[in-house]
Design a protein around this motif. Structure first.
Motif, mmCIF file in Angstrom:
data_model
loop_
_atom_site.group_PDB
_atom_site.id
_atom_site.type_symbol
_atom_site.label_atom_id
_atom_site.label_comp_id
_atom_site.label_asym_id
_atom_site.label_seq_id
_atom_site.Cartn_x
_atom_site.Cartn_y
_atom_site.Cartn_z
ATOM 1 N N LEU A 93 0.767 -1.178 -0.016
ATOM 2 C CA LEU A 93 0.073 0.071 -0.079
ATOM 3 C C LEU A 93 0.942 1.344 0.272
ATOM 4 O O LEU A 93 1.582 1.514 0.816
ATOM 5 C CB LEU A 93 -0.984 -0.146 1.255
ATOM 6 C CG LEU A 93 -2.196 -1.162 1.266
ATOM 7 C CD1 LEU A 93 -2.743 -1.073 2.708
ATOM 8 C CD2 LEU A 93 -3.204 -0.720 0.213
ATOM 9 N N HIS A 95 1.166 5.377 0.619
ATOM 10 C CA HIS A 95 0.394 6.446 1.380
ATOM 11 C C HIS A 95 0.222 7.578 0.827
ATOM 12 O O HIS A 95 1.223 8.327 0.679
ATOM 13 C CB HIS A 95 1.192 6.301 2.797
ATOM 14 C CG HIS A 95 1.179 5.116 3.498
ATOM 15 N ND1 HIS A 95 1.907 5.110 4.848
ATOM 16 C CD2 HIS A 95 0.514 3.901 3.402
ATOM 17 C CE1 HIS A 95 1.884 3.888 5.293
ATOM 18 N NE2 HIS A 95 0.993 3.217 4.527
ATOM 19 N N TRP A 118 -3.624 3.800 0.225
ATOM 20 C CA TRP A 118 -4.200 4.366 1.477
ATOM 21 C C TRP A 118 -4.460 5.885 1.530
ATOM 22 O O TRP A 118 -3.256 6.486 1.227
ATOM 23 C CB TRP A 118 -3.722 3.734 2.770
ATOM 24 C CG TRP A 118 -4.232 4.256 4.017
ATOM 25 C CD1 TRP A 118 -5.752 4.418 4.533
ATOM 26 C CD2 TRP A 118 -3.515 5.051 5.015
ATOM 27 N NE1 TRP A 118 -5.820 4.942 5.691
ATOM 28 C CE2 TRP A 118 -4.474 5.315 6.160
ATOM 29 C CE3 TRP A 118 -2.249 5.372 5.209
ATOM 30 C CZ2 TRP A 118 -4.202 6.131 7.111
ATOM 31 C CZ3 TRP A 118 -1.819 6.026 6.381
ATOM 32 C CH2 TRP A 118 -2.768 6.575 7.459
ATOM 33 N N ASP A 120 -3.894 8.890 3.289
ATOM 34 C CA ASP A 120 -3.428 9.091 4.708
ATOM 35 C C ASP A 120 -3.829 10.203 5.474
ATOM 36 O O ASP A 120 -3.630 10.341 6.780
ATOM 37 C CB ASP A 120 -1.977 9.240 4.640
ATOM 38 C CG ASP A 120 -1.548 10.549 3.944
ATOM 39 O OD1 ASP A 120 -2.496 11.200 3.481
ATOM 40 O OD2 ASP A 120 -0.231 10.534 3.571
ATOM 41 N N ALA A 131 -11.518 3.846 6.886
ATOM 42 C CA ALA A 131 -10.076 3.671 6.022
ATOM 43 C C ALA A 131 -10.428 3.687 4.732
ATOM 44 O O ALA A 131 -11.285 2.783 4.046
ATOM 45 C CB ALA A 131 -9.309 2.688 6.746
ATOM 46 N N MET A 133 -9.252 3.194 0.694
ATOM 47 C CA MET A 133 -8.176 2.711 -0.110
ATOM 48 C C MET A 133 -8.691 2.803 -1.545
ATOM 49 O O MET A 133 -9.798 2.522 -1.858
ATOM 50 C CB MET A 133 -7.731 1.540 0.286
ATOM 51 C CG MET A 133 -7.401 1.260 1.609
ATOM 52 S SD MET A 133 -6.500 -0.439 1.912
ATOM 53 C CE MET A 133 -6.068 -0.098 3.609
ATOM 54 N N VAL A 161 -5.512 -6.738 6.430
ATOM 55 C CA VAL A 161 -4.709 -5.436 6.262
ATOM 56 C C VAL A 161 -3.523 -5.951 7.219
ATOM 57 O O VAL A 161 -3.898 -5.885 8.630
ATOM 58 C CB VAL A 161 -5.282 -3.911 6.555
ATOM 59 C CG1 VAL A 161 -4.275 -3.044 6.604
ATOM 60 C CG2 VAL A 161 -6.428 -3.685 5.676
ATOM 61 N N LEU A 198 -13.862 -0.032 6.402
ATOM 62 C CA LEU A 198 -12.813 -0.006 5.199
ATOM 63 C C LEU A 198 -13.668 0.293 4.240
ATOM 64 O O LEU A 198 -14.814 -0.232 3.878
ATOM 65 C CB LEU A 198 -12.178 -1.380 5.160
ATOM 66 C CG LEU A 198 -11.096 -1.581 4.014
ATOM 67 C CD1 LEU A 198 -9.854 -0.428 4.540
ATOM 68 C CD2 LEU A 198 -10.549 -3.085 3.775
#
Length: 225
Positions: A93, A95, A118, A120, A131, A133, A161, A198
């Motif tokens: 992943l 950021h 992701w 951030d 979260a 993504m 994750v 997520l």
């Protein structure tokens, strides 16, 4: 990298309060199975097509997951690896944050495909909240992107994750939806949640007339362990 929960959440809220955030789109290429109801785009490389998916003020949003006892939240720890066994995905992943124009940065494909990223400014996986993504549905040269098979995910399937503190956050899929970018339910996708959740987001609905993707496909998952 270890950052406190308040820092992550504060950055997420600050970005939203400061203005709308936008998700940039996928480059033209073979979308694989992610766009079964639309015609396939050309297989030659093309300039990424922009999309507009605004982020909402989280305070006005309500939890969207089913009501049930919540697992214990985990301390903040940035995500390192995303694995989705049922569709054969394992990706490191990136950021990424925001572009100067307020759009979400997306992974850059240099010809070998791009990993997922992701955002951030969103909570770390395992913290309270969603979260976020992002991943491409396709890749340059007519190849499949890392999130090409998201539509194959079904309720109850698991997403893992691995975090920078070596802990694991296990999520269970409970919903999937396709949204027009012109009518994107920002509160529903990005709003506050009671527990840790997520969101996996990719492009969908390739429009051969414009060479752009008209839709987004979103996977909703909640913390299981």
């Amino acid at each position: 990298m270890t950052t406190t929960k308040s820092t992550y959440r504060g950055r997420f809220l600050a970005a939203v309060v400061g203005g709308l955030l936008f998700l940039t789109g996928c480059a033209a290429g073979n979308p694989g199975e992610a766009t079964p109801t639309t015609s396939s785009p050309p297989t030659t490389a093309a300039t990424p097509a922009p999309s507009t998916v605004p982020m909402p003020p989280p305070a006005a949003a309500a939890p969207t997951s089913p009501e049930e006892p919540l697992p214990a939240m985990q301390p903040a720890s940035a995500p390192v690896t995303l694995t989705i066994p049922s569709i054969g995905v394992r990706t490191e992943l990136l950021h990424l944050g925001l572009e100067e124009n307020g759009s979400l940065k997306v992974p850059q494909d240099t010809g070998q495909g791009a990993p997922a990223s992701w955002y951030d400014g969103s909570p770390a996986p395992g913290e309270t909240g969603p979260a976020v993504m992002l991943g491409h549905v396709n890749a340059l040269g007519g190849n499949k992107g890392v999130f090409a098979d998201l539509q194959k995910l079904r309720d109850g399937e698991q997403i893992t994750v691995i975090r920078s503190d070596s802990s694991t956050a296990l999520f269970t899929v409970y919903r999937a939806a396709r949204y027009s970018k012109s009518d994107f339910p920002t509160f529903e996708v990005y709003g506050n949640t009671a527990g840790s959740e997520l969101r996996l987001i990719t492009c969908d609905g390739y429009n051969s007339a414009t060479g752009e993707f008209d839709d987004n496909y979103v996977i909703y998952a909640k913390l299981a362990v």
